[in-house]
Write a protein that holds these residues in place. Structure first.
Motif, mmCIF file in Angstrom:
data_model
loop_
_atom_site.group_PDB
_atom_site.id
_atom_site.type_symbol
_atom_site.label_atom_id
_atom_site.label_comp_id
_atom_site.label_asym_id
_atom_site.label_seq_id
_atom_site.Cartn_x
_atom_site.Cartn_y
_atom_site.Cartn_z
ATOM 1 N N ILE A 182 -37.859 -8.462 52.541
ATOM 2 C CA ILE A 182 -38.050 -9.803 53.282
ATOM 3 C C ILE A 182 -37.150 -9.583 54.512
ATOM 4 O O ILE A 182 -35.816 -9.509 54.312
ATOM 5 C CB ILE A 182 -37.554 -10.897 52.420
ATOM 6 N N PRO A 183 -37.851 -9.678 55.812
ATOM 7 C CA PRO A 183 -37.043 -9.424 56.949
ATOM 8 C C PRO A 183 -36.101 -10.562 57.263
ATOM 9 O O PRO A 183 -36.513 -11.768 56.779
ATOM 10 C CB PRO A 183 -38.279 -9.392 57.917
ATOM 11 N N GLY A 184 -35.124 -10.488 57.585
ATOM 12 C CA GLY A 184 -34.074 -11.588 58.027
ATOM 13 C C GLY A 184 -34.888 -12.747 58.623
ATOM 14 O O GLY A 184 -34.443 -14.189 58.348
ATOM 15 N N PRO A 185 -35.622 -12.794 59.694
ATOM 16 C CA PRO A 185 -35.991 -14.046 60.336
ATOM 17 C C PRO A 185 -36.809 -15.011 59.399
ATOM 18 O O PRO A 185 -36.968 -16.039 59.603
ATOM 19 C CB PRO A 185 -36.771 -13.450 61.653
ATOM 20 N N TRP A 186 -37.405 -14.404 58.385
ATOM 21 C CA TRP A 186 -38.377 -14.800 57.504
ATOM 22 C C TRP A 186 -37.517 -15.730 56.704
ATOM 23 O O TRP A 186 -38.012 -17.144 56.371
ATOM 24 C CB TRP A 186 -39.089 -13.937 56.507
ATOM 25 N N ALA A 187 -36.468 -15.466 56.138
ATOM 26 C CA ALA A 187 -35.600 -16.298 55.579
ATOM 27 C C ALA A 187 -34.359 -16.970 56.217
ATOM 28 O O ALA A 187 -33.446 -17.810 55.424
ATOM 29 C CB ALA A 187 -34.772 -15.427 54.395
#
Length: 213
Positions: A87-92
């Motif tokens: 899960i990439p950072g910007p998603w979370a």
């Protein structure tokens, strides 16, 4: 394995159901003092009974080098991990923070079974164990049963050893943003659907299934 409260299974039925559909794992056997453990990838059949946690059936080739270690210490761990996704950072990222402040993470489901191992060498018991495994993986049939002393597989039985693993403890984890807000979870789910990489559909299904809402 660290298990936060929001990653824990809701009940035993959750991990049992997942395990019946994930039947390939890594069997870890304690090595001699000063040596790392032996780790053997293997297919297995999980039976929910007997006992409170059930039993695992598998088999390995007789020349496998882990047998002496297993016979010296029958306490083993079977680890099963699947439905994972990066899960990439910007998603979370939290709703009130810039996307670049988001922390990358991993989603995954994992079940670890601590077991007491029993070696099965009796030909008839070994044949029954193998037939039960085949019935799990090949319910449509099509293969002759293994029968001690009979063709076609009786001659192969001496080259195998069966393993019955009585489960004495279970640690299970479903790491799918259980502590995140619903808008962030919905954002992650949308990105998983859009990316559509291997395992993304399974990870999204867990995320949505375990939604607090």
């Amino acid at each position: 394995m660290l298990i936060h409260p929001w990653d824990a299974p809701r009940d035993d039925a959750e991990w049992r159901d997942w395990l019946t559909r994930h039947d390939f794992g890594q069997l870890a056997v304690n090595g001699p003092p000063g040596s790392p453990p032996w780790v053997q990838p293997t297919h297995f059949r999980y039976d929910p009974e007997p006992g409170p946690y059930g039993r695992v059936l598998t088999h390995l080739a007789r020349p496998n080098p882990l047998w002496p270690a297993l016979e010296a210490d029958p306490h083993v761990l079977l680890s099963v991990v699947d439905d994972y996704a990066y899960i990439p950072g910007p998603w979370a990222a939290p709703e009130d923070e810039p996307p670049e402040y988001g922390t990358p993470t991993s989603f995954y489901a994992a079940v670890q079974l601590r077991c007491t191992a029993h070696v099965v060498d009796d030909p008839a018991e070994k044949a029954d164990l193998l037939n039960r495994q085949v019935a799990h993986f090949q319910p449509e049939g099509g293969s002759a049963p293994a029968t001690a002393g009979e063709a076609p597989f009786g001659r192969l039985l001496p080259g195998l050893r069966g393993l019955r693993l009585d489960v004495i403890e279970v640690r299970a984890k479903f790491k799918y943003a259980g502590h995140k807000s619903e808008p962030v979870r919905a954002r992650i789910a949308a990105h998983l659907a859009s990316r559509a990489a291997p395992h993304d559909d399974a990870a999204r299904a867990h995320l949505e299934r375990r939604s607090p809402a």
